[in-house]
Design a protein around this motif. Structure first.
Motif, mmCIF file in Angstrom:
data_model
loop_
_atom_site.group_PDB
_atom_site.id
_atom_site.type_symbol
_atom_site.label_atom_id
_atom_site.label_comp_id
_atom_site.label_asym_id
_atom_site.label_seq_id
_atom_site.Cartn_x
_atom_site.Cartn_y
_atom_site.Cartn_z
ATOM 1 N N THR A 1 5.111 -38.361 49.584
ATOM 2 C CA THR A 1 6.042 -38.763 48.730
ATOM 3 C C THR A 1 6.388 -37.612 47.838
ATOM 4 O OG1 THR A 1 5.490 -40.896 48.754
ATOM 5 C CG2 THR A 1 6.678 -40.186 46.823
ATOM 6 N N HIS B 1 9.460 -43.674 38.229
ATOM 7 C CA HIS B 1 7.884 -43.726 38.277
ATOM 8 C C HIS B 1 7.767 -44.903 39.569
ATOM 9 C CE1 HIS B 1 9.389 -47.460 36.332
ATOM 10 N NE2 HIS B 1 8.655 -48.000 36.529
ATOM 11 N N SER C 1 6.604 -43.630 43.666
ATOM 12 C CA SER C 1 5.407 -43.743 44.122
ATOM 13 C C SER C 1 4.863 -45.110 44.792
ATOM 14 C CB SER C 1 4.204 -43.199 42.985
ATOM 15 O OG SER C 1 4.385 -44.226 42.018
ATOM 16 N N GLU D 1 0.505 -37.853 47.375
ATOM 17 C CA GLU D 1 1.446 -36.824 46.841
ATOM 18 C C GLU D 1 1.800 -35.729 47.473
ATOM 19 O OE1 GLU D 1 0.138 -36.636 42.788
ATOM 20 O OE2 GLU D 1 0.062 -38.958 42.350
ATOM 21 N N GLY E 1 -3.706 -40.681 45.995
ATOM 22 C CA GLY E 1 -3.198 -41.230 47.264
ATOM 23 C C GLY E 1 -4.464 -41.743 47.666
ATOM 24 N N VAL F 1 2.950 -44.199 37.874
ATOM 25 C CA VAL F 1 2.791 -43.071 39.127
ATOM 26 C C VAL F 1 1.323 -43.502 39.929
ATOM 27 C CG1 VAL F 1 2.771 -41.146 40.143
ATOM 28 C CG2 VAL F 1 4.628 -41.834 38.464
ATOM 29 N N GLU F 2 0.272 -43.403 38.963
ATOM 30 C CA GLU F 2 -1.050 -43.313 39.572
ATOM 31 C C GLU F 2 -1.273 -44.774 39.985
ATOM 32 O OE1 GLU F 2 -0.144 -41.957 36.718
ATOM 33 O OE2 GLU F 2 -0.366 -39.759 37.141
ATOM 34 N N TRP G 1 0.202 -46.653 41.827
ATOM 35 C CA TRP G 1 0.675 -46.693 43.286
ATOM 36 C C TRP G 1 0.128 -45.515 44.093
ATOM 37 C CZ3 TRP G 1 2.469 -51.302 44.001
ATOM 38 C CH2 TRP G 1 3.150 -52.003 43.125
ATOM 39 N N SER G 2 0.164 -44.546 43.621
ATOM 40 C CA SER G 2 0.142 -43.189 44.533
ATOM 41 C C SER G 2 -1.288 -42.859 44.266
ATOM 42 C CB SER G 2 1.076 -41.968 44.335
ATOM 43 O OG SER G 2 0.813 -41.773 42.978
#
Length: 531
Positions: free
Chosen positions: A84, A185, A188, A209, A418, A459-460, A462-463
């Motif tokens: 991503t 955001h 992700s 990422e 990730g 973000v963090e 999910w990813s």
């Protein structure tokens, strides 16, 4: 007209039959989760009987000789490599250069590194690129295709940032005139839709990422550790008392055991205690991001006044380097030995050049696990999910009687940017471990009926794996074996944190592993009743 309709219907039913059979077979091995009401919410209990079951098979596929003959009964190992990326060109923030070609000079080289390492093992790999920018023009797409090894497929999702209505905490619109807006955001989150659509087509998925260097060695090590955990879980399930024990464990002469300081069900002094099948269902091989110290930077903040060698908690937990004599050192080549001439990346790193900033020793514990896992470090986890370890701060090591074990402290969680998993591990996330599920549609009460609201996670979440290591109750471990430990370090290709993050956040990985060995020595000593 009617016959044509039934002909199409029959074709559709026949096309769906293989998927139905697979799902029914999976369901027979994985009974429904049992809900537990906790403060008014429903959580999916981690049922030992529904632990992943395909890791042995997947590991055998991954470790076959590269030129082995593939057959219908022994197909190739199929990997979907998902990346991503928000921007095609750098924006000049976070230590980057405005207008620098991020896709060409950063994303593509480390993508090719990882995919090539997998193809060299005989794996069948496809790449799925999720883009936050509107268009990937044909010449840029061709640039990627030409750089990838022959036979590697490429799919691109352009303009993938979702839309949403920004809401208050009570789920009301933020303003009366609120209009639909982009949710950067939410980019992700989009890989989860790809995984859902491709789930039955691949054996293994990596989703990280765009500046993370994911190599075949990382995948194999992850699978090997997953197999060890699964074997222990099965042993515990089959044992008369439902537990597995450390072989030849040291005598525990302690007359007092510590109690939990929070909502954990265990204290912070767990060393060689037995594990249940449910405990092992929560155990997971973790990763940590690493950077390479760039000594070519003028007035490097970490080299000025020896900041890197005066790291936090050094006096409280001094590193022990005896492990290097017995077991060897960290191998920097696994994560970070990129070809010379790459922008941002110093060539030929040594073991002391690898930098950690995502966590520190104050958040860590160690434990002696049964079987092939052995001694491992326990990373931060939701207190209620903790299956136990010997905390580095046990015995007031940090000279602060009020200090509690860090749990959901963002600066210490250890973001890994990730995750990777087999197909059935993903199904286990979705159907059993993760409240509200791991895959779309992300609706219902667990998501407050709108998964894009930041209260569900930025973000963090999910990813970066935060969902797995928070809401889903997984306990991450890092092996104390330097060979395995090296394969749990992921290179952060942007290599920019050392210029943008406070110097007191950094420690050399070699020293960090040495600190973990000091905690191990203290844990063993504690079994004699000493502190």
């Amino acid at each position: 007209m009617v016959s044509k309709y039934y002909s199409r219907l029959s074709s559709a039913v026949l096309a769906l039959l293989p998927i139905v059979v697979i799902l029914l077979r999976y369901s027979s091995r994985h009974p429904p989760w049992t809900p537990r009401h906790d403060n008014g919410t429903t959580r999916r209990r981690l049922s030992a009987a529904s632990a992943p079951s395909d890791v042995e098979r997947v590991l055998s596929l991954a470790t076959r000789p590269p030129h082995d003959q593939f057959t219908e009964d022994a197909p190739p190992f199929r990997v979907l490599f998902i990346v991503t990326t928000l921007s095609e060109y750098d924006k000049g923030t976070r230590g980057t250069t405005h207008g620098a070609d991020r896709l060409k000079d950063l994303v593509l080289p480390i993508l090719v590194d990882g995919v090539s390492s997998m193809v060299d093992r005989g794996w069948h790999v496809d790449v799925y690129l999720i883009c936050g920018f509107q268009t990937l023009i044909d010449s840029r797409r061709d640039m990627i295709t030409d750089a990838l090894p022959p036979g590697v497929g490429l799919e691109v999702w352009e303009d993938a940032i979702p839309f949403f209505y920004e809401k208050k905490f009570n789920q009301q619109l933020k303003r009366d005139d609120q209009t639909i807006a982009l949710a950067p955001h939410g980019l992700s989150r989009q890989h989860r839709y790809v995984v859902r659509d491709k789930l039955m087509e691949y054996d293994f998925f990596t989703a990280f990422e765009d500046d993370m260097r994911i190599m075949a060695d990382h995948v194999v090590n992850f699978l090997e550790m997953s197999v060890e955990i699964e074997r222990l879980r099965q042993r515990a399930e089959d044992s008369p008392d439902g537990k597995v024990y450390v072989k030849d464990a040291a005598a525990d002469r302690r007359t007092f055991r510590g109690k939990s300081q929070d909502k954990a069900t265990v204290g912070n002094d767990v060393v060689e205690d037995p594990l249940t099948a449910q405990d092992l269902s929560r155990l997971w091989p973790g990763f940590v991001r690493a950077e390479v110290l760039d000594s070519s930077i003028a007035d490097h903040p970490l080299l000025t006044r020896s900041a890197i060698d005066n790291y936090k908690w050094k006096e409280n937990v001094p590193p022990s380097f005896d492990y290097e004599k017995e077991l060897g050192t960290i191998d920097p080549n696994v994560c970070c030995n990129v070809p010379p001439g790459r922008a941002r990346t110093p060539p030929n790193p040594n073991k002391d050049d690898l930098l950690l900033w995502e966590t520190d020793i104050s958040a860590m514990g160690v434990r002696h696990y049964p079987g092939g896992i052995g001694w491992a470090a326990a990373m931060t986890v939701e207190d209620r999910a903790d299956i136990g370890s010997y905390w580095s701060g046990e015995g007031n090591v940090y000279n602060d009687p009020d200090m509690k074990r860090p749990r959901r402290v963002n600066s210490l969680i250890g973001q890994q940017a990730g995750w990777m998993a087999t197909r059935s591990q993903i199904l286990y996330f979705h159907e059993h471990a993760c409240p509200g599920g791991f895959l779309p549609p992300f609706d219902g009460d667990e998501w407050y009926n709108d998964s894009l609201q930041t209260r569900n996670g930025a973000v963090e979440f999910w990813s970066g794996g935060y969902q797995l290591f928070g809401r889903c109750y997984f306990n991450r471990i890092l092996s104390l074996d330097p060979k395995r430990f090296s394969r749990q370090l992921l290179y952060h290709g942007s290599n920019n944190k050392q210029r943008t993050v406070s110097t007191n956040k950094f420690v050399r990985f070699s020293h960090f592993l040495g600190q973990l060995y000091t905690v191990k020595e203290r844990a063993i000593k504690s079994l004699n009743g000493d502190r």
